[in-house]
Motif scaffolding. Structure first.
Motif, PDB file in Angstrom:
ATOM      1  N   GLU A 191     114.733  33.264 170.658  1.00 56.02           N
ATOM      2  CA  GLU A 191     115.290  33.487 169.320  1.00 56.02           C
ATOM      3  C   GLU A 191     115.415  32.170 168.558  1.00 56.02           C
ATOM      4  O   GLU A 191     115.089  32.091 167.369  1.00 56.02           O
ATOM      5  N   ARG A 192     115.881  31.132 169.233  1.00 54.84           N
ATOM      6  CA  ARG A 192     116.006  29.830 168.581  1.00 54.84           C
ATOM      7  C   ARG A 192     114.633  29.240 168.258  1.00 54.84           C
ATOM      8  O   ARG A 192     114.449  28.609 167.214  1.00 54.84           O
ATOM      9  N   SER A 193     113.664  29.453 169.132  1.00 51.71           N
ATOM     10  CA  SER A 193     112.309  28.967 168.872  1.00 51.71           C
ATOM     11  C   SER A 193     111.749  29.612 167.611  1.00 51.71           C
ATOM     12  O   SER A 193     111.179  28.938 166.741  1.00 51.71           O
ATOM     13  N   MET A 194     111.880  30.924 167.512  1.00 50.87           N
ATOM     14  CA  MET A 194     111.314  31.625 166.365  1.00 50.87           C
ATOM     15  C   MET A 194     112.095  31.337 165.082  1.00 50.87           C
ATOM     16  O   MET A 194     111.550  31.469 163.983  1.00 50.87           O
ATOM     17  N   ALA A 195     113.351  30.919 165.222  1.00 48.53           N
ATOM     18  CA  ALA A 195     114.098  30.489 164.035  1.00 48.53           C
ATOM     19  C   ALA A 195     113.465  29.229 163.448  1.00 48.53           C
ATOM     20  O   ALA A 195     113.388  29.064 162.218  1.00 48.53           O
ATOM     21  N   LEU A 196     112.991  28.330 164.314  1.00 47.48           N
ATOM     22  CA  LEU A 196     112.286  27.140 163.839  1.00 47.48           C
ATOM     23  C   LEU A 196     110.973  27.525 163.174  1.00 47.48           C
ATOM     24  O   LEU A 196     110.594  26.966 162.136  1.00 47.48           O
ATOM     25  N   VAL A 197     110.259  28.473 163.774  1.00 48.14           N
ATOM     26  CA  VAL A 197     108.995  28.940 163.196  1.00 48.14           C
ATOM     27  C   VAL A 197     109.243  29.526 161.812  1.00 48.14           C
ATOM     28  O   VAL A 197     108.487  29.267 160.864  1.00 48.14           O
ATOM     29  N   ASP A 198     110.301  30.288 161.674  1.00 43.45           N
ATOM     30  CA  ASP A 198     110.631  30.885 160.377  1.00 43.45           C
ATOM     31  C   ASP A 198     110.966  29.804 159.348  1.00 43.45           C
ATOM     32  O   ASP A 198     110.543  29.886 158.185  1.00 43.45           O
ATOM     33  N   ARG A 199     111.705  28.780 159.774  1.00 42.53           N
ATOM     34  CA  ARG A 199     112.018  27.677 158.855  1.00 42.53           C
ATOM     35  C   ARG A 199     110.751  26.966 158.396  1.00 42.53           C
ATOM     36  O   ARG A 199     110.617  26.609 157.220  1.00 42.53           O
ATOM     37  N   ALA A 200     109.813  26.756 159.324  1.00 39.05           N
ATOM     38  CA  ALA A 200     108.564  26.086 158.962  1.00 39.05           C
ATOM     39  C   ALA A 200     107.773  26.929 157.959  1.00 39.05           C
ATOM     40  O   ALA A 200     107.187  26.392 157.004  1.00 39.05           O
ATOM     41  N   ALA A 201     107.742  28.231 158.157  1.00 42.43           N
ATOM     42  CA  ALA A 201     107.020  29.108 157.231  1.00 42.43           C
ATOM     43  C   ALA A 201     107.658  29.054 155.846  1.00 42.43           C
ATOM     44  O   ALA A 201     106.963  28.947 154.829  1.00 42.43           O
ATOM     45  N   LYS A 202     108.979  29.125 155.796  1.00 40.14           N
ATOM     46  CA  LYS A 202     109.677  29.092 154.510  1.00 40.14           C
ATOM     47  C   LYS A 202     109.533  27.734 153.820  1.00 40.14           C
ATOM     48  O   LYS A 202     109.618  27.644 152.594  1.00 40.14           O
ATOM     49  N   ALA A 203     109.314  26.676 154.618  1.00 44.48           N
ATOM     50  CA  ALA A 203     109.141  25.338 154.047  1.00 44.48           C
ATOM     51  C   ALA A 203     107.704  25.077 153.607  1.00 44.48           C
ATOM     52  O   ALA A 203     107.391  23.986 153.135  1.00 44.48           O
ATOM     53  N   GLY A 204     106.825  26.063 153.775  1.00 48.10           N
ATOM     54  CA  GLY A 204     105.460  25.923 153.297  1.00 48.10           C
ATOM     55  C   GLY A 204     104.488  25.281 154.257  1.00 48.10           C
ATOM     56  O   GLY A 204     103.381  24.903 153.860  1.00 48.10           O
TER      57      GLY A 204
END
Length: 222
Positions: free
Chosen positions: A90-103
């Motif tokens: 869950e924490r790993s995919m939270a980072l992935v989501d942040r990267a996607a939102k950051a472009g």
């Protein structure tokens, strides 16, 4: 006659016990992505330089700069995020989501670290994140006043995406990183990532074919 043994590690067999990229991976760039030595806290400066040169910049999960710091430093360049999958998915995919939102346009999933390297020098010198003052460190710093100035005037070294850790880097990797990642996990990650996905560390020919069939780009271990 010599005995020749070929060792071909496979990432699709989970380890529960303990070169430049090809042009087809980075077709728009003349050079492979820049990925700095993150412990020296130069990621934002390196990201800006990569953006000016038209080279992708890759930020590691183990970076000392945050996903957003790199985006702000290189807002118009190509930013990649290098993912080391944690046992806490869950924490790993939270980072992935942040990267996607950051472009960030590319996710670089590393699969060649089932266990950490021995890092004997770190163990011998007691290196931890953040660095700790030991008697040996003090003795080494006495004749080097610039070290004390830097130590007292800069932020403590820390991983931007991780909690505080008092052990060695190798102990951190073995505690947090998940050595059981398989192609099913990669497909699951890909289903949640809107951009390009590159798998780093595949060295087995058969697994290279499997990753290609799954429409995942691959980068060899250098």
């Amino acid at each position: 006659p010599a005995l020749i043994v070929r060792n071909s590690p496979r990432m699709s067999a989970p380890s529960r016990a303990v070169s430049p990229l090809a042009q087809r991976v980075v077709p728009q760039a003349e050079l492979p992505p820049v990925e700095p030595t993150h412990y020296v806290e130069l990621a934002p400066e390196d990201a800006r330089a990569a953006g000016r040169a038209g080279i992708p910049f890759s930020l590691s999960t183990m970076g000392t700069a945050s996903i957003e710091d790199v985006r702000d430093a290189n807002p118009h360049g190509r930013n990649w995020f290098q993912l080391y999958m944690w046992k806490d998915r869950e924490r790993s995919m939270a980072l992935v989501d942040r990267a996607a939102k950051a472009g960030y346009d590319t996710l670089l999933v590393t699969v060649d670290v089932p266990v950490a390297g021995a890092r004997l020098r770190d163990k011998r010198n007691g290196m931890s994140i953040p660095p700790a003052l030991t008697a040996k460190t003090v003795l080494n710093a006495i004749p080097r006043p610039q070290w004390w100035i830097d130590f007292l005037t800069t932020e403590p070294l820390a991983f931007a995406s991780l909690d505080r850790w008092s052990g060695t880097v190798a102990e951190l990797l073995d505690t947090m990183f998940d050595p059981t990642v398989t192609f099913d996990d990669l497909a699951w990650i890909k289903s949640q990532w809107p951009g390009k996905l590159v798998v780093k560390g595949i060295v087995d020919d058969n697994e290279w074919e499997i990753s290609s069939q799954g429409k995942m780009r691959t980068a060899p271990t250098c």
